[in-house]
Design a protein around this motif. Structure first.
Motif, PDB file in Angstrom:
ATOM      1  N   PRO A  18      12.243   0.957 -15.662  1.00 17.98           N
ATOM      2  CA  PRO A  18      13.806   0.784 -15.303  1.00 17.98           C
ATOM      3  C   PRO A  18      13.960   0.307 -13.642  1.00 17.98           C
ATOM      4  O   PRO A  18      14.901   0.212 -13.175  1.00 17.98           O
ATOM      5  CB  PRO A  18      14.597   2.099 -15.406  1.00 17.98           C
ATOM      6  N   GLY A  19      12.917   0.354 -13.247  1.00 17.32           N
ATOM      7  CA  GLY A  19      12.824   0.126 -11.708  1.00 17.32           C
ATOM      8  C   GLY A  19      12.643   1.356 -10.608  1.00 17.32           C
ATOM      9  O   GLY A  19      13.231   2.266 -11.236  1.00 17.32           O
ATOM     10  N   PHE A  20      12.107   1.042  -9.523  1.00  8.15           N
ATOM     11  CA  PHE A  20      11.862   2.684  -9.011  1.00  8.15           C
ATOM     12  C   PHE A  20      13.029   3.427  -8.291  1.00  8.15           C
ATOM     13  O   PHE A  20      13.231   4.496  -8.379  1.00  8.15           O
ATOM     14  CB  PHE A  20      10.935   2.220  -7.783  1.00  8.15           C
ATOM     15  N   LYS A  21      13.862   2.502  -7.736  1.00  5.54           N
ATOM     16  CA  LYS A  21      15.246   2.985  -7.285  1.00  5.54           C
ATOM     17  C   LYS A  21      14.921   3.937  -6.275  1.00  5.54           C
ATOM     18  O   LYS A  21      15.657   5.359  -6.473  1.00  5.54           O
ATOM     19  CB  LYS A  21      15.932   3.461  -8.337  1.00  5.54           C
ATOM     20  N   LYS A  22      14.012   4.090  -5.181  1.00  4.19           N
ATOM     21  CA  LYS A  22      13.811   4.877  -4.431  1.00  4.19           C
ATOM     22  C   LYS A  22      14.148   4.607  -2.873  1.00  4.19           C
ATOM     23  O   LYS A  22      14.158   3.249  -2.433  1.00  4.19           O
ATOM     24  CB  LYS A  22      12.563   5.227  -4.277  1.00  4.19           C
ATOM     25  N   ASP A  23      14.529   5.395  -2.085  1.00  2.00           N
ATOM     26  CA  ASP A  23      14.921   4.920  -0.625  1.00  2.00           C
ATOM     27  C   ASP A  23      13.725   4.437   0.178  1.00  2.00           C
ATOM     28  O   ASP A  23      14.245   3.699   1.239  1.00  2.00           O
ATOM     29  CB  ASP A  23      15.433   6.228   0.118  1.00  2.00           C
ATOM     30  N   SER A  24      12.524   4.540  -0.254  1.00  4.37           N
ATOM     31  CA  SER A  24      11.308   4.099   0.843  1.00  4.37           C
ATOM     32  C   SER A  24      10.622   3.094  -0.277  1.00  4.37           C
ATOM     33  O   SER A  24      10.258   3.908  -1.500  1.00  4.37           O
ATOM     34  CB  SER A  24      10.676   5.351   1.597  1.00  4.37           C
ATOM     35  N   GLN A  25      10.272   1.818  -0.139  1.00  2.00           N
ATOM     36  CA  GLN A  25       9.456   1.211  -0.800  1.00  2.00           C
ATOM     37  C   GLN A  25       8.387   0.454  -0.017  1.00  2.00           C
ATOM     38  O   GLN A  25       9.122  -0.326   0.847  1.00  2.00           O
ATOM     39  CB  GLN A  25      10.239   0.200  -1.792  1.00  2.00           C
ATOM     40  N   HIS A  26       7.182   0.668  -0.264  1.00  5.89           N
ATOM     41  CA  HIS A  26       6.005   0.130   0.680  1.00  5.89           C
ATOM     42  C   HIS A  26       5.357  -1.080  -0.430  1.00  5.89           C
ATOM     43  O   HIS A  26       4.966  -0.501  -1.296  1.00  5.89           O
ATOM     44  CB  HIS A  26       5.287   1.095   1.147  1.00  5.89           C
ATOM     45  N   PHE A  27       5.212  -1.955   0.407  1.00  5.89           N
ATOM     46  CA  PHE A  27       4.483  -3.113  -0.359  1.00  5.89           C
ATOM     47  C   PHE A  27       2.985  -3.433   0.402  1.00  5.89           C
ATOM     48  O   PHE A  27       3.081  -4.064   1.564  1.00  5.89           O
ATOM     49  CB  PHE A  27       5.508  -4.266  -0.556  1.00  5.89           C
ATOM     50  N   LEU A  28       1.978  -3.115  -0.117  1.00  4.77           N
ATOM     51  CA  LEU A  28       0.679  -2.981   0.167  1.00  4.77           C
ATOM     52  C   LEU A  28       0.031  -4.453  -0.197  1.00  4.77           C
ATOM     53  O   LEU A  28      -0.082  -4.626  -1.403  1.00  4.77           O
ATOM     54  CB  LEU A  28      -0.091  -1.935   0.087  1.00  4.77           C
ATOM     55  N   PHE A  29      -0.104  -5.296   0.642  1.00  4.76           N
ATOM     56  CA  PHE A  29      -0.741  -6.722   0.103  1.00  4.76           C
ATOM     57  C   PHE A  29      -2.213  -6.531   0.700  1.00  4.76           C
ATOM     58  O   PHE A  29      -2.594  -6.506   1.634  1.00  4.76           O
ATOM     59  CB  PHE A  29      -0.251  -7.909   0.585  1.00  4.76           C
ATOM     60  N   LEU A  30      -3.389  -7.015  -0.332  1.00  2.84           N
ATOM     61  CA  LEU A  30      -4.604  -6.728   0.035  1.00  2.84           C
ATOM     62  C   LEU A  30      -5.342  -8.190  -0.712  1.00  2.84           C
ATOM     63  O   LEU A  30      -4.872  -8.884  -1.486  1.00  2.84           O
ATOM     64  CB  LEU A  30      -5.381  -5.632  -1.013  1.00  2.84           C
ATOM     65  N   GLN A  31      -6.445  -8.537  -0.192  1.00  4.05           N
ATOM     66  CA  GLN A  31      -7.505  -9.603  -0.417  1.00  4.05           C
ATOM     67  C   GLN A  31      -8.753  -9.144  -1.018  1.00  4.05           C
ATOM     68  O   GLN A  31      -9.124  -7.847  -0.489  1.00  4.05           O
ATOM     69  CB  GLN A  31      -7.669 -10.358   0.685  1.00  4.05           C
ATOM     70  N   GLN A 170     -13.698  -0.139  -0.570  1.00  3.61           N
ATOM     71  CA  GLN A 170     -14.178  -0.510  -2.170  1.00  3.61           C
ATOM     72  C   GLN A 170     -14.051  -2.208  -2.431  1.00  3.61           C
ATOM     73  O   GLN A 170     -13.260  -2.446  -3.400  1.00  3.61           O
ATOM     74  CB  GLN A 170     -13.481   0.032  -3.231  1.00  3.61           C
ATOM     75  N   GLY A 171     -14.192  -2.997  -1.362  1.00  6.42           N
ATOM     76  CA  GLY A 171     -14.108  -4.439  -1.681  1.00  6.42           C
ATOM     77  C   GLY A 171     -12.748  -5.191  -1.427  1.00  6.42           C
ATOM     78  O   GLY A 171     -12.782  -6.378  -1.952  1.00  6.42           O
ATOM     79  N   LEU A 172     -11.867  -4.403  -0.851  1.00  3.38           N
ATOM     80  CA  LEU A 172     -10.760  -4.977  -0.691  1.00  3.38           C
ATOM     81  C   LEU A 172     -10.251  -5.071   0.689  1.00  3.38           C
ATOM     82  O   LEU A 172     -10.831  -3.986   1.627  1.00  3.38           O
ATOM     83  CB  LEU A 172      -9.555  -4.503  -1.355  1.00  3.38           C
ATOM     84  N   GLN A 173      -9.383  -5.720   1.373  1.00  6.92           N
ATOM     85  CA  GLN A 173      -8.864  -5.689   2.879  1.00  6.92           C
ATOM     86  C   GLN A 173      -7.357  -5.860   2.987  1.00  6.92           C
ATOM     87  O   GLN A 173      -6.828  -6.641   2.087  1.00  6.92           O
ATOM     88  CB  GLN A 173      -9.617  -6.723   3.687  1.00  6.92           C
ATOM     89  N   ARG A 174      -6.880  -5.190   3.817  1.00  4.07           N
ATOM     90  CA  ARG A 174      -5.362  -5.128   4.007  1.00  4.07           C
ATOM     91  C   ARG A 174      -5.002  -6.365   4.704  1.00  4.07           C
ATOM     92  O   ARG A 174      -5.693  -6.755   6.014  1.00  4.07           O
ATOM     93  CB  ARG A 174      -5.068  -3.872   4.869  1.00  4.07           C
ATOM     94  N   ILE A 175      -4.054  -6.955   4.271  1.00  2.00           N
ATOM     95  CA  ILE A 175      -3.544  -8.389   5.090  1.00  2.00           C
ATOM     96  C   ILE A 175      -2.229  -8.400   5.457  1.00  2.00           C
ATOM     97  O   ILE A 175      -1.912  -8.795   6.600  1.00  2.00           O
ATOM     98  CB  ILE A 175      -3.930  -9.581   4.364  1.00  2.00           C
ATOM     99  N   HIS A 176      -1.220  -7.358   4.740  1.00  2.00           N
ATOM    100  CA  HIS A 176       0.028  -7.215   5.258  1.00  2.00           C
ATOM    101  C   HIS A 176       0.678  -6.179   4.603  1.00  2.00           C
ATOM    102  O   HIS A 176       0.258  -5.567   3.496  1.00  2.00           O
ATOM    103  CB  HIS A 176       0.715  -8.440   5.079  1.00  2.00           C
ATOM    104  N   VAL A 177       1.634  -5.607   5.029  1.00  2.00           N
ATOM    105  CA  VAL A 177       2.473  -4.502   4.480  1.00  2.00           C
ATOM    106  C   VAL A 177       3.861  -4.495   5.089  1.00  2.00           C
ATOM    107  O   VAL A 177       4.228  -4.495   6.126  1.00  2.00           O
ATOM    108  CB  VAL A 177       1.972  -2.954   5.025  1.00  2.00           C
ATOM    109  N   ASP A 178       4.795  -4.599   4.227  1.00  3.09           N
ATOM    110  CA  ASP A 178       6.054  -4.314   4.197  1.00  3.09           C
ATOM    111  C   ASP A 178       6.685  -3.011   3.836  1.00  3.09           C
ATOM    112  O   ASP A 178       6.056  -2.446   2.752  1.00  3.09           O
ATOM    113  CB  ASP A 178       6.971  -5.447   3.458  1.00  3.09           C
ATOM    114  N   GLN A 179       7.482  -2.421   4.829  1.00  2.49           N
ATOM    115  CA  GLN A 179       8.121  -0.949   4.474  1.00  2.49           C
ATOM    116  C   GLN A 179       9.480  -1.230   4.371  1.00  2.49           C
ATOM    117  O   GLN A 179      10.298  -1.454   5.591  1.00  2.49           O
ATOM    118  CB  GLN A 179       7.695   0.003   5.509  1.00  2.49           C
ATOM    119  N   GLY A 180      10.053  -1.047   3.050  1.00  2.00           N
ATOM    120  CA  GLY A 180      11.367  -1.292   2.615  1.00  2.00           C
ATOM    121  C   GLY A 180      12.278  -0.061   3.072  1.00  2.00           C
ATOM    122  O   GLY A 180      11.454   1.078   2.561  1.00  2.00           O
ATOM    123  N   ARG A 181      13.349   0.080   3.318  1.00  5.03           N
ATOM    124  CA  ARG A 181      14.112   1.283   3.420  1.00  5.03           C
ATOM    125  C   ARG A 181      15.629   1.148   3.021  1.00  5.03           C
ATOM    126  O   ARG A 181      16.231  -0.111   3.498  1.00  5.03           O
ATOM    127  CB  ARG A 181      14.312   1.551   5.057  1.00  5.03           C
TER     128      ARG A 181
END
Length: 509
Positions: A18-31, A170-181
């Motif tokens: 139904p959607g997370f609907k939480k006060d903090s949401q972090h979006f971790l983008f990996l390659q 384990q074979g991935l790398q971080r390219i960007h993180v967005d932290q929503g509030r």
């Protein structure tokens, strides 16, 4: 009317439904830099992913505790996790059947499609062009997206650090993180321009079990027989019921002109493993809050001085551009006053026709008919993206149901009073089964097109990237074309992804 299907809630990821609907949401983008260990890492992630069943149960527990305590529970925290993968990422992982999707937008990716949805063209160097993005273009296109959500910020931060450390081993790398509030206090639920966001959402048709009335989306119309004409098409006032195939692969979709019925054999094309999955559109949108409010102050003053409306305040001008007052109250229900104290009925209105039956305990006047856009301008944001009962360039009002999205966005950035120069905006997240026919249609055909969905309406003054346009306002017998400089919302990144069913991670990878 067909019986609504039982949805496989144990497989559907919980931010789709139904959607997370939480006060903090972090979006971790990996390659993905090494496909085999990355595949094994994603496969091992499956037990940590929250399903629709689990998120629904968590929401129910939280609501029950709030009712019992009389206030929001202080120590009932959850940490939700979901995952999506781009077409490029699926190819790197060797997942078969990507070509079976007929959605060319997903297969090409957001960078290739940016100009067609109104962003500045690639290579122009203008704000919003892909080469100016923080991520999502060139060598910074993501393969994997992890979505973390919690009301406990510290827990979310710790989980973010742990997941990135583990992924990079384990074979991935971080390219960007967005932290929503979610914004603080009374501003919770409002985007940075100040308007309540997410007021109107479609309701997905479907049941939790074989019980005939065990609907995922509760049906909340009053018993009054005057509402009978709405019950078959709306779960609640302003919440149209949409067959699940528009949001989830493997299910039936709308019959074009009969929203109560589904189309036979109407599942969108895709590989067998796509069942219970959904396309995810992610757009990182920066908002020029000061520029927007400066415009409202200056334009309303000019209109007052020119005799258009001596009582036109910046707040009311903003409401006419959005179609709602800052509180979320629709201008169709009251074009002069923001009913801040009244949430009941904030979604109970139409555009072309008048509503005639009052909701219980809703004391405010019902909307008058507005077929000519005199009360709520045709270019107002909410009328552009959801014309409700208006007939449009695609035909009768029933066809609008097919264009709706499940939106799951959240704000980011500091409050302007705390850090005036800091970046702030919206992390736009939406789910659907056709990026081309849903998200891109709304952007291409309606938001950025002056003559659609209504002839001579103008482009969307809020989210269109168009510069130096206009919106036509009417006050009694007076009319005025108000110049709109635009550019208040600028894309700074994003990607088209696919959020598969949870079993995909165990059975396909």
């Amino acid at each position: 009317m067909l019986e609504e299907p039982v949805l496989d809630l144990d497989d559907i990821q919980g931010n789709v439904l139904p959607g997370f609907k939480k006060d903090s949401q972090h979006f971790l983008f990996l390659q993905i830099v090494d496909p085999e260990p990355a595949r094994l890492w994603l496969k091992a992630l499956a037990p940590r992913l929250w399903s629709a069943t689990e998120v629904l149960a968590a929401h129910s527990m939280w609501k029950a505790m709030r009712l019992k305590l009389g206030h929001e529970p202080d120590n009932l925290d959850f940490l939700f996790l979901n995952c999506a993968i781009s077409a490029q990422g699926l190819a790197k992982l060797g997942v078969p059947g990507i070509e079976e999707f007929d959605d060319k937008a997903f297969k090409l990716g957001l960078e290739e499609r940016a100009a067609s949805i109104g962003d500045q063209p690639r290579g122009s160097g203008e704000p919003g062009a892909p080469e100016t993005w923080i991520f999502g273009a060139g060598s910074r296109r993501p393969d994997v997206l992890l979505i973390l959500a919690s009301d406990n910020l510290d827990w979310a931060v710790r989980a973010e650090e742990e997941l990135i450390t583990s992924a990079e081993q384990q074979g991935l790398q971080r390219i960007h993180v967005d932290q929503g509030r979610v914004r603080p206090g009374a501003l919770a639920g409002h985007e940075h321009f100040g308007f309540k966001d997410g007021v109107s959402h479609p309701a997905i048709r479907g049941r939790k079990s074989i019980a005939p009335d065990d609907f995922i989306e509760p049906r909340t119309w009053p018993e009054d027989s005057g509402f009978d004409i709405y019950r078959s098409r709306f779960a609640a006032p302003g919440r149209p019921l949409v067959w699940p195939g528009h949001f989830l692969f493997g299910y039936l979709r709308q019959f074009k002109d009969k929203p109560e019925s589904s189309r036979p054999n109407s599942e969108p094309p895709g590989p067998a493993w796509a069942v219970n999955g959904s396309f995810l559109v992610y757009r990182r949108l920066s908002q020029n809050v000061q520029g927007f409010h400066t415009f409202l102050a200056e334009a309303s003053e000019t209109l007052r001085q020119n005799g258009f409306d001596p009582d036109l305040s910046p707040e009311r001008l903003g409401a006419l551009l959005v179609g709602r007052w800052a509180s979320g109250w629709p201008v169709m229900r009251d074009p002069k006053v923001d009913r801040r104290e009244q949430e009941l009925g904030e979604n109970y209105f139409t555009f072309t026709e008048a509503t005639t039956v009052s909701l219980p305990n809703d004391p405010h006047p019902l909307n008058l008919p507005d077929p000519s856009g005199l009360i709520c301008p045709f270019a107002a944001h909410i009328r552009k993206v959801n014309p409700r009962d208006d007939a449009t360039d695609i035909g009768p009002k029933e066809r609008t149901f097919q264009k709706l999205l499940l939106r799951r966005g959240i704000t980011f950035g500091a409050e302007i009073e705390d850090q005036p120069q800091a970046e702030r905006g919206l992390l736009f997240v939406a789910f659907q089964t056709s990026i081309v026919d849903q998200f891109e249609f709304l952007m291409n055909d309606w938001v950025n097109e002056a003559n659609k969905p209504h002839a001579n309406g103008g482009v969307d003054p809020i989210i269109s990237a168009a510069r130096n346009t206009k919106i036509s306002l009417v006050n009694g017998t007076k009319s005025s074309d108000v110049p709109i400089p635009g550019g208040w919302v600028v894309a700074t990144g994003g990607e088209y992804m696919f959020a598969p069913g949870i079993r995909f991670f165990s059975n396909v990878l």
